[in-house]
Design a protein around this motif. Sequence first.
Motif, short mmCIF file in Angstrom:
data_model
loop_
_atom_site.label_atom_id
_atom_site.label_comp_id
_atom_site.label_asym_id
_atom_site.label_seq_id
_atom_site.Cartn_x
_atom_site.Cartn_y
_atom_site.Cartn_z
N THR A 51 0.81 -1.22 0.00
CA THR A 51 0.00 0.00 0.00
C THR A 51 0.85 1.28 0.00
O THR A 51 0.35 2.34 -0.35
CB THR A 51 -0.92 0.03 1.23
OG1 THR A 51 -0.13 -0.08 2.42
CG2 THR A 51 -1.94 -1.11 1.16
N TRP A 52 2.07 1.20 0.45
CA TRP A 52 2.97 2.37 0.46
C TRP A 52 2.27 3.60 1.07
O TRP A 52 2.25 4.69 0.48
CB TRP A 52 3.46 2.70 -0.96
CG TRP A 52 4.53 1.78 -1.46
CD1 TRP A 52 4.36 0.53 -1.98
CD2 TRP A 52 5.94 2.03 -1.47
NE1 TRP A 52 5.56 -0.01 -2.33
CE2 TRP A 52 6.56 0.89 -2.04
CE3 TRP A 52 6.74 3.10 -1.09
CZ2 TRP A 52 7.94 0.79 -2.20
CZ3 TRP A 52 8.10 3.00 -1.26
CH2 TRP A 52 8.69 1.86 -1.80
N ALA A 53 1.70 3.43 2.24
CA ALA A 53 0.91 4.48 2.88
C ALA A 53 1.76 5.56 3.52
O ALA A 53 2.94 5.34 3.84
CB ALA A 53 -0.01 3.86 3.94
N TYR A 54 1.15 6.74 3.69
CA TYR A 54 1.70 7.87 4.43
C TYR A 54 2.86 8.56 3.70
O TYR A 54 4.04 8.37 4.00
CB TYR A 54 2.14 7.45 5.84
CG TYR A 54 1.07 6.70 6.60
CD1 TYR A 54 -0.24 7.19 6.63
CD2 TYR A 54 1.36 5.50 7.24
CE1 TYR A 54 -1.23 6.50 7.32
CE2 TYR A 54 0.37 4.80 7.93
CZ TYR A 54 -0.92 5.30 7.96
OH TYR A 54 -1.91 4.60 8.63
N VAL A 55 2.49 9.37 2.74
CA VAL A 55 3.45 10.18 1.99
C VAL A 55 2.92 11.62 1.98
O VAL A 55 1.75 11.86 1.67
CB VAL A 55 3.62 9.67 0.54
CG1 VAL A 55 4.61 10.56 -0.23
CG2 VAL A 55 4.09 8.22 0.54
N GLY A 56 3.78 12.58 2.32
CA GLY A 56 3.34 13.98 2.37
C GLY A 56 4.41 14.96 1.93
O GLY A 56 5.61 14.66 1.98
N GLY A 57 3.97 16.11 1.49
CA GLY A 57 4.91 17.14 1.03
C GLY A 57 5.85 17.60 2.12
O GLY A 57 7.02 17.90 1.87
N ILE A 58 5.35 17.65 3.39
CA ILE A 58 6.21 18.01 4.52
C ILE A 58 6.46 16.80 5.39
O ILE A 58 7.60 16.47 5.70
CB ILE A 58 5.57 19.15 5.34
CG1 ILE A 58 5.46 20.42 4.47
CG2 ILE A 58 6.39 19.44 6.59
CD1 ILE A 58 4.75 21.58 5.15
N SER A 59 5.39 16.13 5.82
CA SER A 59 5.52 14.97 6.70
C SER A 59 4.74 13.79 6.13
O SER A 59 3.61 13.96 5.63
CB SER A 59 4.98 15.31 8.09
OG SER A 59 4.71 14.14 8.85
N GLY A 60 5.33 12.61 6.24
CA GLY A 60 4.60 11.41 5.83
C GLY A 60 3.53 11.05 6.84
O GLY A 60 2.39 10.77 6.47
N TYR A 61 3.89 11.09 8.14
CA TYR A 61 2.95 10.69 9.18
C TYR A 61 3.17 11.56 10.41
O TYR A 61 4.28 11.67 10.93
CB TYR A 61 3.15 9.21 9.55
CG TYR A 61 2.12 8.65 10.47
CD1 TYR A 61 0.90 8.18 9.99
CD2 TYR A 61 2.35 8.60 11.85
CE1 TYR A 61 -0.07 7.67 10.85
CE2 TYR A 61 1.40 8.08 12.72
CZ TYR A 61 0.19 7.62 12.21
OH TYR A 61 -0.75 7.12 13.06
N GLY A 62 2.08 12.20 10.87
CA GLY A 62 2.13 12.95 12.11
C GLY A 62 2.60 14.39 11.94
O GLY A 62 3.13 14.79 10.90
N GLY A 63 2.39 15.18 13.01
CA GLY A 63 2.85 16.56 13.02
C GLY A 63 1.72 17.56 13.18
O GLY A 63 0.57 17.29 12.82
N THR A 64 2.07 18.72 13.75
CA THR A 64 1.18 19.87 13.84
C THR A 64 1.73 20.94 12.91
O THR A 64 2.94 21.22 12.93
CB THR A 64 1.11 20.40 15.28
OG1 THR A 64 0.61 19.38 16.14
CG2 THR A 64 0.22 21.63 15.37
N PHE A 65 0.85 21.57 12.11
CA PHE A 65 1.32 22.45 11.04
C PHE A 65 0.65 23.82 11.13
O PHE A 65 -0.58 23.91 11.21
CB PHE A 65 1.04 21.83 9.67
CG PHE A 65 1.61 20.44 9.51
CD1 PHE A 65 2.85 20.26 8.93
CD2 PHE A 65 0.89 19.33 9.94
CE1 PHE A 65 3.37 18.97 8.79
CE2 PHE A 65 1.40 18.05 9.80
CZ PHE A 65 2.65 17.87 9.22
#
Length: 453
Positions: A51-65
């Motif tokens: 599934t290759w889950a959790y990909v993000g421009g800043i964080s893949g998983y978790g964080g307050t933005f």
Amino acid sequence: SNLTVEGNIYSTSPDSVSQARIGGVSGNALGTTFVNVHTNVDITIDRVKGTWAYVGGISGYGGTFTNCSNSGNISGYNTIGGICGASASSITSCFNSGNVSGNQYLGGITGQKSGSIVSCYNTGDVTGKSTYVAGIAGEHSKELTNCFNTGTISVAGNTGAIIGRIGNGNVAITDNYFLQYSHSTGFGGGNQPHQVATMVTAETLASVEFVATINNGLETPAYKLGVDHPILIWEEDIPATVAISADKETMVAGETVTVTLTLDRPIANVALAEFFIHYDTSLFTRGEATVGTAITGTSVSDKNVAVDGTELKGDGTDAAVQKFSVNTFAYPDGAAASAGTVVTVTFTAKEDIEADVVSEFKVEFNMMQDKDLADIAVGISAPVSVSVTRKPCAHEWTEATCTEPKTCALCGETEGEALGHKDENSDYRCDVCGEKLCVEHTEEVIPAVEPTC
């Protein structure tokens, strides 16, 4: 905090990968706070299995933005977001302009989210193959307010311009908007009647009024006027531009040219504004001025005013370049300036110009905002040039002579050639004008006569 990251990430594996946890800054950011973090990282997942889950421009998983952005394009498989793949914490005053593509759980801001999302927007396209795909969050279960989306959403399953699927029908999801044609609905499913997203036109989205609309209910405004849509307060202002144009590039003396000043985008709270058209008074006389609809309360000055009380020289000529002013006064409350025509003015080229010339019309402005009369940054377009040629002469011809061609007594233009001398008497003088034709014969030639006694 206060971080900018650029680059590229490529990831693949021949094995099955369930959780990729890849981000432009951090793959796993549980407990991390991101403030003023901005990424332009293109991320590509070359999936073989899993599934290759959790990909993000800043964080893949978790964080307050807070006050963050992403402009990089992300291509993966599952649970992908422009800001983060998934997080249980808040995302506030962030935007994404990168494109997001994958299979399912895709969002311009986040793929899956359990924390609040407030005052965020997405302009990137989001393209999925399965379900739970949206402009803000693929799937979401907490507060989501004061957000908007302009990116195109493409997928067959549960999709929406704002949220692909709402996991909690009791939470506040209000004051959200999406651009007409970006998607047909705001939510893909799970929403209750009190959970609302409204479709708006491009014209509405770019208006001064929409800034107030998208800030509705916030203790402190999060948005300000942008170009095609509002932008966040922390973003750099994008100056409007005043352009000057003419309805012709070439003209003949005596003809009229119409010059137009145009504002390319709205400006809020204009207290004082003064626009000027500089023109060469030795070449043109000013005619009718028509105020446009760009600025309310606008009036036209009744005379030409020398700039700063002095004469400005125009393009190497000795003629004074004067300015014609267009004014608006809305102090102290301010008026909204919309995109469009400020003023159109006609100028007539004088008929007595002595030579062909290229002349410029130039724009200048003074504009101030609100009660504090702060200067408003406005760009100015390059001057517009118009070529003016002399008016065709109504020739008054002087007939050709022995030595001169046919010549106009008004402009000096010639036609044909001189007639040339004639000496049919062979006396070295022109039979037409009497001019002596040979300098060697200084004595008058006397015709021979018969002898007498």
